[in-house]
Design a protein around this motif. Structure first.
Motif, PDB file in Angstrom:
ATOM      1  N   ARG A  71      18.656  79.780  46.047  1.00 58.30           N
ATOM      2  CA  ARG A  71      19.110  79.952  44.666  1.00 58.30           C
ATOM      3  C   ARG A  71      19.095  81.413  44.238  1.00 58.30           C
ATOM      4  NH1 ARG A  71      16.150  75.434  41.118  1.00 58.30           N
ATOM      5  NH2 ARG A  71      17.766  76.088  39.682  1.00 58.30           N
ATOM      6  N   GLY A  72      18.897  82.323  45.187  1.00 57.24           N
ATOM      7  CA  GLY A  72      18.915  83.742  44.879  1.00 57.24           C
ATOM      8  C   GLY A  72      17.573  84.311  44.463  1.00 57.24           C
ATOM      9  N   LEU A  73      16.513  83.508  44.553  1.00 49.94           N
ATOM     10  CA  LEU A  73      15.179  84.000  44.234  1.00 49.94           C
ATOM     11  C   LEU A  73      14.590  84.682  45.463  1.00 49.94           C
ATOM     12  CD1 LEU A  73      13.980  80.829  42.298  1.00 49.94           C
ATOM     13  CD2 LEU A  73      14.818  82.973  41.327  1.00 49.94           C
ATOM     14  N   ASN A  74      13.473  85.365  45.286  1.00 50.69           N
ATOM     15  CA  ASN A  74      12.870  86.121  46.385  1.00 50.69           C
ATOM     16  C   ASN A  74      11.914  85.315  47.239  1.00 50.69           C
ATOM     17  OD1 ASN A  74      14.186  88.534  45.730  1.00 50.69           O
ATOM     18  ND2 ASN A  74      12.664  89.017  44.182  1.00 50.69           N
ATOM     19  N   GLN A  75      11.726  84.042  46.935  1.00 49.12           N
ATOM     20  CA  GLN A  75      10.728  83.283  47.683  1.00 49.12           C
ATOM     21  C   GLN A  75      11.072  81.801  47.713  1.00 49.12           C
ATOM     22  OE1 GLN A  75       7.525  84.425  44.969  1.00 49.12           O
ATOM     23  NE2 GLN A  75       7.209  82.255  44.487  1.00 49.12           N
ATOM     24  N   ASN A  76      10.510  81.138  48.710  1.00 45.59           N
ATOM     25  CA  ASN A  76      10.542  79.681  48.802  1.00 45.59           C
ATOM     26  C   ASN A  76       9.165  79.184  48.398  1.00 45.59           C
ATOM     27  OD1 ASN A  76      13.179  79.357  49.746  1.00 45.59           O
ATOM     28  ND2 ASN A  76      12.552  79.648  51.866  1.00 45.59           N
ATOM     29  N   GLY A  77       9.127  78.287  47.426  1.00 47.91           N
ATOM     30  CA  GLY A  77       7.858  77.777  46.928  1.00 47.91           C
ATOM     31  C   GLY A  77       7.381  78.583  45.746  1.00 47.91           C
ATOM     32  N   GLY A  78       6.469  77.964  44.967  1.00 46.79           N
ATOM     33  CA  GLY A  78       5.877  78.654  43.837  1.00 46.79           C
ATOM     34  C   GLY A  78       6.748  78.732  42.602  1.00 46.79           C
ATOM     35  N   VAL A  79       7.838  77.970  42.578  1.00 46.69           N
ATOM     36  CA  VAL A  79       8.775  78.028  41.463  1.00 46.69           C
ATOM     37  C   VAL A  79       8.933  76.631  40.872  1.00 46.69           C
ATOM     38  CG1 VAL A  79      11.147  78.585  40.762  1.00 46.69           C
ATOM     39  CG2 VAL A  79      10.032  79.917  42.570  1.00 46.69           C
ATOM     40  N   ILE A  80       8.987  76.564  39.541  1.00 47.68           N
ATOM     41  CA  ILE A  80       9.277  75.298  38.868  1.00 47.68           C
ATOM     42  C   ILE A  80      10.566  75.449  38.069  1.00 47.68           C
ATOM     43  CG2 ILE A  80       6.880  74.527  38.708  1.00 47.68           C
ATOM     44  CD1 ILE A  80       6.972  75.418  35.707  1.00 47.68           C
ATOM     45  N   ALA A  81      11.191  74.310  37.811  1.00 47.60           N
ATOM     46  CA  ALA A  81      12.374  74.264  36.955  1.00 47.60           C
ATOM     47  C   ALA A  81      12.086  73.314  35.811  1.00 47.60           C
ATOM     48  CB  ALA A  81      13.583  73.782  37.748  1.00 47.60           C
ATOM     49  N   ALA A  82      12.478  73.723  34.608  1.00 52.07           N
ATOM     50  CA  ALA A  82      12.400  72.865  33.429  1.00 52.07           C
ATOM     51  C   ALA A  82      13.797  72.312  33.203  1.00 52.07           C
ATOM     52  CB  ALA A  82      11.932  73.660  32.218  1.00 52.07           C
ATOM     53  N   VAL A  83      13.903  70.985  33.175  1.00 53.67           N
ATOM     54  CA  VAL A  83      15.191  70.307  33.075  1.00 53.67           C
ATOM     55  C   VAL A  83      15.188  69.446  31.820  1.00 53.67           C
ATOM     56  CG1 VAL A  83      16.727  68.660  34.239  1.00 53.67           C
ATOM     57  CG2 VAL A  83      15.369  70.272  35.596  1.00 53.67           C
ATOM     58  N   ASP A  84      16.275  69.499  31.068  1.00 55.41           N
ATOM     59  CA  ASP A  84      16.394  68.624  29.906  1.00 55.41           C
ATOM     60  C   ASP A  84      16.389  67.189  30.402  1.00 55.41           C
ATOM     61  OD1 ASP A  84      18.212  66.899  28.038  1.00 55.41           O
ATOM     62  OD2 ASP A  84      17.545  68.594  26.798  1.00 55.41           O
ATOM     63  N   ALA A  85      15.432  66.397  29.934  1.00 56.10           N
ATOM     64  CA  ALA A  85      15.260  65.034  30.439  1.00 56.10           C
ATOM     65  C   ALA A  85      16.450  64.141  30.114  1.00 56.10           C
ATOM     66  CB  ALA A  85      13.974  64.427  29.886  1.00 56.10           C
ATOM     67  N   LYS A  86      17.148  64.417  29.024  1.00 60.28           N
ATOM     68  CA  LYS A  86      18.285  63.573  28.633  1.00 60.28           C
ATOM     69  C   LYS A  86      19.560  63.945  29.374  1.00 60.28           C
ATOM     70  CE  LYS A  86      16.342  62.737  24.090  1.00 60.28           C
ATOM     71  NZ  LYS A  86      16.371  63.094  22.698  1.00 60.28           N
ATOM     72  N   SER A  87      19.885  65.217  29.382  1.00 59.89           N
ATOM     73  CA  SER A  87      21.156  65.639  29.977  1.00 59.89           C
ATOM     74  C   SER A  87      21.055  65.935  31.465  1.00 59.89           C
ATOM     75  CB  SER A  87      21.683  66.884  29.256  1.00 59.89           C
ATOM     76  OG  SER A  87      20.879  68.016  29.555  1.00 59.89           O
ATOM     77  N   GLY A  88      19.845  66.242  31.940  1.00 60.39           N
ATOM     78  CA  GLY A  88      19.678  66.619  33.342  1.00 60.39           C
ATOM     79  C   GLY A  88      20.039  68.076  33.605  1.00 60.39           C
ATOM     80  N   LYS A  89      20.310  68.830  32.555  1.00 55.83           N
ATOM     81  CA  LYS A  89      20.708  70.227  32.699  1.00 55.83           C
ATOM     82  C   LYS A  89      19.466  71.121  32.784  1.00 55.83           C
ATOM     83  CE  LYS A  89      24.124  73.320  30.782  1.00 55.83           C
ATOM     84  NZ  LYS A  89      25.119  73.498  29.735  1.00 55.83           N
TER      85      LYS A  89
END
Length: 149
Positions: A71-89
């Motif tokens: 995804r263009g980040l500098n590492q694998n692991g240690g990252v979370i994503a916050a996703v809108d629970a209704k839209s999935g965005k």
């Protein structure tokens, strides 16, 4: 005895260890063949990251992002994503802990993946545990992480 048949006991373990498709139906070499050939089978790469169940806090669902480099980040692991629970965005991502890679080592063995996510009792924080047993607290509103003792 032909050269091919003389070399087969030595080459077969090596080729199979490298994942050659023709070796799919061949049983692993015996200790005697390995000892005779002097070859050591390659050690398997580390297993993939653990499955981490998403956690919902309020209107957000939190997910572990294992493959950040894709995804263009500098590492694998240690990252979370916050996703809108209704839209999935996806709303935002956060590096919970940095991974400092040593240049002379393969990066895949240095990745440190998230092992679990859980909602803190106060409903405003997320607890993240990595596969080394370290724990972090994420302040959802501030989008900041800090290590826990």
């Amino acid at each position: 005895m032909s050269i091919r048949s003389a070399l087969l006991p030595f080459l077969l373990p090596l080729l199979c260890g490298l994942g050659v498709a023709a070796c799919a139906d061949v049983s692993p070499p015996t200790k005697e063949i390995s000892a005779m050939s002097g070859l050591q089978m390659p050690k398997p790469k580390r297993v993939g990251p653990p499955d981490v169940k998403p956690v919902r806090i309020g209107d957000l669902r939190f997910e572990a992002v294992h493959w950040g480099r894709e995804r263009g980040l500098n590492q694998n692991g240690g990252v979370i994503a916050a996703v809108d629970a209704k839209s999935g965005k996806e709303q935002w991502t956060l590096v919970v802990y940095p991974i400092v890679y040593k240049p002379k080592l393969e990066t895949d063995v240095q990745d440190i993946f998230i092992e679990s996510l859980e909602a803190a009792p106060d409903g405003r924080h997320l607890i993240v545990k990595d596969e080394n047993g370290r724990r972090f607290e994420v302040d959802i509103a501030a989008r900041q992480a800090r290590p826990l003792p």
